[in-house]
Design an enzyme around this catalytic site. Structure first.
Site, PDB file in Angstrom:
ATOM      1  CB  SER A 162      29.790  25.044  22.028  1.00  0.00           C
ATOM      2  OG  SER A 162      28.719  24.359  21.444  1.00  0.00           O
ATOM      3  CE1 TYR A 206      31.851  19.937  24.237  1.00  0.00           C
ATOM      4  CE2 TYR A 206      29.675  20.537  23.440  1.00  0.00           C
ATOM      5  CZ  TYR A 206      31.043  20.674  23.386  1.00  0.00           C
ATOM      6  OH  TYR A 206      31.609  21.547  22.494  1.00  0.00           O
ATOM      7  CE  LYS A 208      33.601  23.259  24.672  1.00  0.00           C
ATOM      8  NZ  LYS A 208      35.026  23.529  24.480  1.00  0.00           N
TER       9      LYS A 208
END
Ligand code: NAD
Ligand code: WQD
Length: 351
Positions: A133, A157, A161
């Site tokens: 991302s 989050y 990643k």
């Protein structure tokens, strides 16, 4: 495209990006096996994929309800089928929720992915396309974002990643036979042109386009605009929105590259358009195609939001031979087509 005997395992294939990618995989001649625990999706989405591709290609699609955190669920699949590669979408993606409940994010995103690598290694399937991302760029000082920028995470989050990118690089370094492509998505929006597939978030959407869509169909009264004091052309923040079908095609290009390139190693690519669009421009484009007025409410900036984020598209263009085709107008047109045909998403309104 002629049919191939290559079979791709798609984790999280019932979700927003997964469904659109599965359609393009089937249309490109691959066989597909989906594993999804339906935590953030519904089985009707897979039925719609079958509807879109038709009965013949549907026979080349299998669905298993299962959890990537559960090794038995994965082993059941790998022991029956020889997968040529895995596209790994399964995971959680809500930034705010990850701040409130980081353990859940570490469990699903980290443990789930580590399990997957273990089972892939055991069955000697060492080709992986991973959903990364734009979040791994943090709040970069320079634009556009180039793949070799220093990486930084600003939420749990984002950290999952970032860790998963590092884990991928470590695995590939230790075992050079692995081929791993990390795809850094910018802001995926829009829907399949048929109006049968699209984004269907549970609860009140956090992201701009699903929120605008729900205002347009009357599910929400107005759009909160988070900040009109950014140093941008109209004061609202700028992002790189990419049509979901362009993103899906980016996966096909990445997969072909992975299958064809022995020494790909572990390589990251941006999937974006390279174009920055402001919140107000996005609202205007959606109003134009839908003919609906989107009432706005000015709110303070959302904590953690960057002023402007957009991709350098050079590496993907050069090495994957992929470039986004659609602009903001097509993104809004297709999203509106999905919204007006499915105002309550895949399932009917629950009274
Ligand atoms: P989504 O929630 O629509 O799809 C994810 C799918 O994974 C869902 O169908 C969900 O049920 C499934 N899933 C969740 N936990 C699982 C588990 N433990 N086992 C099996 N299946 C599980 O999200 P999406 O937008 O399609 O995103 C797909 C991937 O792309 C995610 O990894 C996300 O972090 C990443 N990503 C998304 C965006 C975006 O804006 N949509 C941007 C960048 C990266
Ligand atoms: C876009 C713009 C908001 C909602 C997120 C994740 C990122 C990646 C992509 C997964 C911002 C503004 C939004 C609203 C608004 N996802 N906005 N009103 O924040 O760029 O990126 O999705 O990996 O990690 O953080 O996307 O759609 O939430 O916001 O004004 O109701 O719209 O402030 O400027 P974002 P977004």
């Amino acid at each position: 495209m002629a049919s191939s005997d290559q079979t791709i395992l798609v984790t999280g294939g019932a979700g927003f990006i997964g469904t659109h990618t599965v359609v393009q995989l089937l249309k490109s001649g691959f066989k597909v096996s989906i594993i999804d625990n339906l935590d953030n999706s519904v089985i009707e989405a897979v039925d719609r994929v079958r509807e879109v591709v038709g009965p013949e290609l549907s026979e080349r699609l299998e669905f298993t309800k299962g959890d990537v955190r559960n090794k038995d669920d994965l082993e059941n699949l790998f022991s029956k089928t020889k997968f040529d590669a895995v596209i790994h979408f399964a995971g959680l993606k809500a930034v705010g929720e990850s701040v409130a409940n980081p353990r859940r994010y570490f469990d699903v995103n980290l443990i789930g992915t580590i399990n997957l690598y273990e089972v892939m290694a055991k069955y000697n399937c060492k080709k992986m396309v991973f959903s990364s991302s734009t979040t791994v760029y943090g709040q970069p000082e320079k634009m556009p974002c180039v793949e070799d920028f220093e990486l930084r995470a600003i939420s749990p989050y984002g950290r999952t990643k970032l860790f998963l990118e590092e884990i991928a690089r470590d695995i590939q370094k230790a075992e050079p036979e692995w081929r791993i492509i990390l795809l850094r998505y910018f802001n995926p929006v829009g829907a399949h042109e048929s109006g049968k597939l699209g984004e269907d978030p549970k609860g009140i959407p956090n992201q701009l386009m699903p929120y605008i869509q729900q205002v347009a169909v009357g599910r929400l009264p107005e759009l909160n605009v988070y900040g009109l004091d950014y140093p941008t052309k109209d004061g609202s923040a700028v992002r790189d929105y990419i049509h979901i079908m362009d993103l899906a095609d980016g996966h096909i290009a990445a997969l072909r590259k992975l299958l064809a390139t022995e020494n790909i190693g572990c390589t990251a690519y941006n999937l974006g358009t390279g174009q920055g669009t402001s919140v107000l421009e996005m609202v205007a484009a959606f109003e134009k195609v839908s003919g609906k007025k989107i009432p706005l409410k000015l709110c303070p900036r959302r904590p953690g939001d960057a002023t402007a984020v957009y991709a350098s598209t050079e590496k993907a263009e050069k090495e994957l031979g992929w470039k986004a085709k659609y602009g903001v107008e097509e993104m809004c047109r297709d999203q509106w087509n999905w919204a007006r045909n499915n105002p309550w998403g895949y399932q009917k309104k629950k009274d």
